[in-house]
Design an enzyme around this catalytic site. Structure first.
Site, mmCIF file in Angstrom:
data_model
loop_
_atom_site.group_PDB
_atom_site.id
_atom_site.type_symbol
_atom_site.label_atom_id
_atom_site.label_comp_id
_atom_site.label_asym_id
_atom_site.label_seq_id
_atom_site.Cartn_x
_atom_site.Cartn_y
_atom_site.Cartn_z
ATOM 1 N N GLU A 291 0.828 -1.212 0.000
ATOM 2 C CA GLU A 291 0.000 0.000 0.000
ATOM 3 C C GLU A 291 0.864 1.264 0.000
ATOM 4 O O GLU A 291 0.446 2.298 -0.501
ATOM 5 C CB GLU A 291 -0.929 0.021 1.229
ATOM 6 C CG GLU A 291 -2.104 -0.923 1.106
ATOM 7 C CD GLU A 291 -3.222 -0.640 2.109
ATOM 8 O OE1 GLU A 291 -2.989 0.081 3.097
ATOM 9 O OE2 GLU A 291 -4.336 -1.153 1.897
ATOM 10 N N HIS A 312 9.512 -26.260 -1.832
ATOM 11 C CA HIS A 312 8.958 -27.410 -2.537
ATOM 12 C C HIS A 312 7.812 -27.013 -3.457
ATOM 13 O O HIS A 312 7.097 -27.863 -3.963
ATOM 14 C CB HIS A 312 8.526 -28.468 -1.515
ATOM 15 C CG HIS A 312 9.661 -28.881 -0.634
ATOM 16 N ND1 HIS A 312 10.458 -29.973 -0.896
ATOM 17 C CD2 HIS A 312 10.182 -28.294 0.473
ATOM 18 C CE1 HIS A 312 11.400 -30.067 0.037
ATOM 19 N NE2 HIS A 312 11.253 -29.055 0.874
ATOM 20 N N LYS A 426 -13.866 -0.758 -4.354
ATOM 21 C CA LYS A 426 -14.987 -0.502 -3.431
ATOM 22 C C LYS A 426 -16.106 0.233 -4.148
ATOM 23 O O LYS A 426 -17.283 -0.088 -3.980
ATOM 24 C CB LYS A 426 -14.511 0.323 -2.223
ATOM 25 C CG LYS A 426 -13.553 -0.423 -1.311
ATOM 26 C CD LYS A 426 -13.149 0.433 -0.120
ATOM 27 C CE LYS A 426 -12.000 -0.215 0.632
ATOM 28 N NZ LYS A 426 -11.428 0.660 1.651
#
Ligand SMILES: O=P(O)(O)OC[C@H]1O[C@H](O)[C@H](O)[C@@H](O)[C@@H]1O
Length: 438
Positions: A291, A312, A426
């Protein structure tokens, strides 16, 4: 002074010469100066800088008092929040406590179980949590700086209903702790109306810089961890990074290295740990750097791996994939627990060469081997040595990363303290949901 964390950058020497590093000094120091003199972009969000020294003593006393009450009257604490109102507390609690903290018996764990929610829109998670909660006594710490975040508001509404059904409205109100803005937002309004105990997120402290306010300190204190030692560690690191010279300054060196490497075309910083319980420290770090720096179509993409687990799965890419990576390793020097590998009479699995060695000995060998392999494979590596897995060390680590992030953001000429980009999704989501316009 207690043992300090160390920043080690020998592993970038093949990519950054001494001269190059020296030449970057003026740029890095100018960025540090801008931060310290509070002259840079976002300078109204620098409350975190002095917090470990100048925190509100009365608020801290109230936090400890509330923590004691929760410990006495609740078997479960629900911590509701997302992003900066979530990750720091979770990082600390997982770093500092037993790997199976919530599963320990009452004799082994005298503090409440702590479950986090409101950090996604998963109905399965919420319903499953409701099952786990069952009829146990519980309290809620709802945390939201804006007081309007959808995920946490939805979760709070759901568990508030459960709390009120169980205890009645009046007693339920005594079990809700709201950590939010001093005066703004729906949560503050509701808290005042319902009479919840309130804790303040100061105006000048953004979410990702807020773990040393009530945002983190209340849940951390409920878990029984030592919040004074956490603050002390941060205060000691604060002094160090504010005062130390360029060569000796862990945060400024880290900021300089990552920016030089960014300018050389590296695109991704992978934060690697070799202790499972650092997983959420990495999640916290991802928010902090993502951010803060992902702006203007630039910035290192912050990624994280848990090692050796991810060797892995992601190991192949790190060793041989596109050479866009830099790696920062968090190394816990002394594991808090020791497990010895037993000897066996018949060496069927061929492991007797490790008999009586500790698992941590194997872990450290894996780390050394991996660092060497990645360097050979073309990945510049920085290392942060954490002497212990305790509160003091974590406090240092938080501050180390914060200060470096501020300096790094100013080197990159962006505002490291805002996050305008997160609003886009949003707006779309609210339009789809049909949220009434104000
Ligand atoms: O504390 P809140 O206001 O609920 O915000 C929670 C989080 O969500 C926002 O969308 C921001 O991207 C984060 O920086 C913030 O930490």
């Amino acid at each position: 002074m207690k043992e300090q964390i160390q920043f080690v950058d020998e592993g970038v020497r093949d990519w950054i010469s001494d001269e190059e590093f020296k030449n970057f000094q003026a740029t890095a120091e100018a960025a540090k100066e801008r931060l310290m003199k509070r002259e840079g972009a976002g300078n109204d969000f620098l409350g975190w800088m002095d917090l470990p020294e100048q925190y509100d003593r009365d608020e801290l006393r109230r936090i400890k008092e509330a923590a004691r009450k929760i410990q006495n009257d609740s078997r479960v604490l629900l911590v509701i929040g997302i992003g900066g109102s979530y990750l720091g507390a979770r990082a600390a609690i997982e770093f500092l406590h037993h790997s199976f903290y919530n599963s320990l018996s009452d004799d082994e764990r005298t503090t409440p179980k702590i479950y986090f929610c409101g950090n996604s829109n998963s109905s399965k998670y919420l319903a499953d949590l409701m099952d786990i909660l069952g009829d146990q006594d519980f309290s809620i710490n709802v945390i939201s700086k804006s007081g309007t975040t959808t995920e946490s508001a939805v979760a709070f509404r759901i568990f508030k209903k459960k709390l009120e059904e169980k205890y009645g409205k009046e007693e339920a109100a005594k079990r809700v702790y709201a950590t939010t803005d001093r005066q703004r937002g729906a949560l503050k309004k509701m808290a005042d109306k319902e009479g919840y105990t309130c804790f303040v997120i100061p105006d000048d402290v953004g979410g990702r810089y807020s773990v040393l306010t009530a945002v983190g300190l209340l849940p951390i204190a409920v878990s029984g961890a030592d919040v004074d030692a956490l603050l002390e560690g941060a205060a000691d690191m604060r002094r160090q990074v504010m005062e130390a010279s360029y060569e000796e300054n862990p945060s400024v060196r880290y900021a300089a290295c990552r920016n030089i490497l960014l300018r050389k075309g590296k695109a991704v910083e992978v934060l690697a740990n070799y202790e499972t319980s650092l997983h959420y420290v990495s999640e916290w770090w991802k928010q902090l750097y993502g951010e803060s720096e992902g702006k203007n179509q630039r910035g290192l993409f912050p990624a994280a791996v848990d090692l050796t687990t991810d060797l892995h799965s992601m190991g192949q890419y790190m060793q041989d994939g596109a050479r866009i990576l830099i790696e920062t390793v968090m190394n816990v020097e002394e594991s808090p627990r020791t497990v010895e590998i037993p000897a066996e009479e018949e060496d069927l699995d061929g492991l007797n060469y490790l008999a009586h060695k500790t698992v941590d000995f194997v872990n450290k060998a894996a780390m050394e081997g991996t660092i060497a392999a990645h360097e050979e494979g073309g990945v510049p590596i920085m290392r942060i040595d954490l002497p212990r897995q305790d509160e003091y060390t974590l406090g240092q680590l938080f501050y180390f990363f914060w200060f470096a992030c501020g300096v790094s953001g100013y080197i990159g000429a962006i505002n490291p303290f805002d996050q305008p980009g997160v609003e886009s999704y949003k707006r779309n989501m609210f339009a789809i949901l049909g949220k009434p316009q104000k």
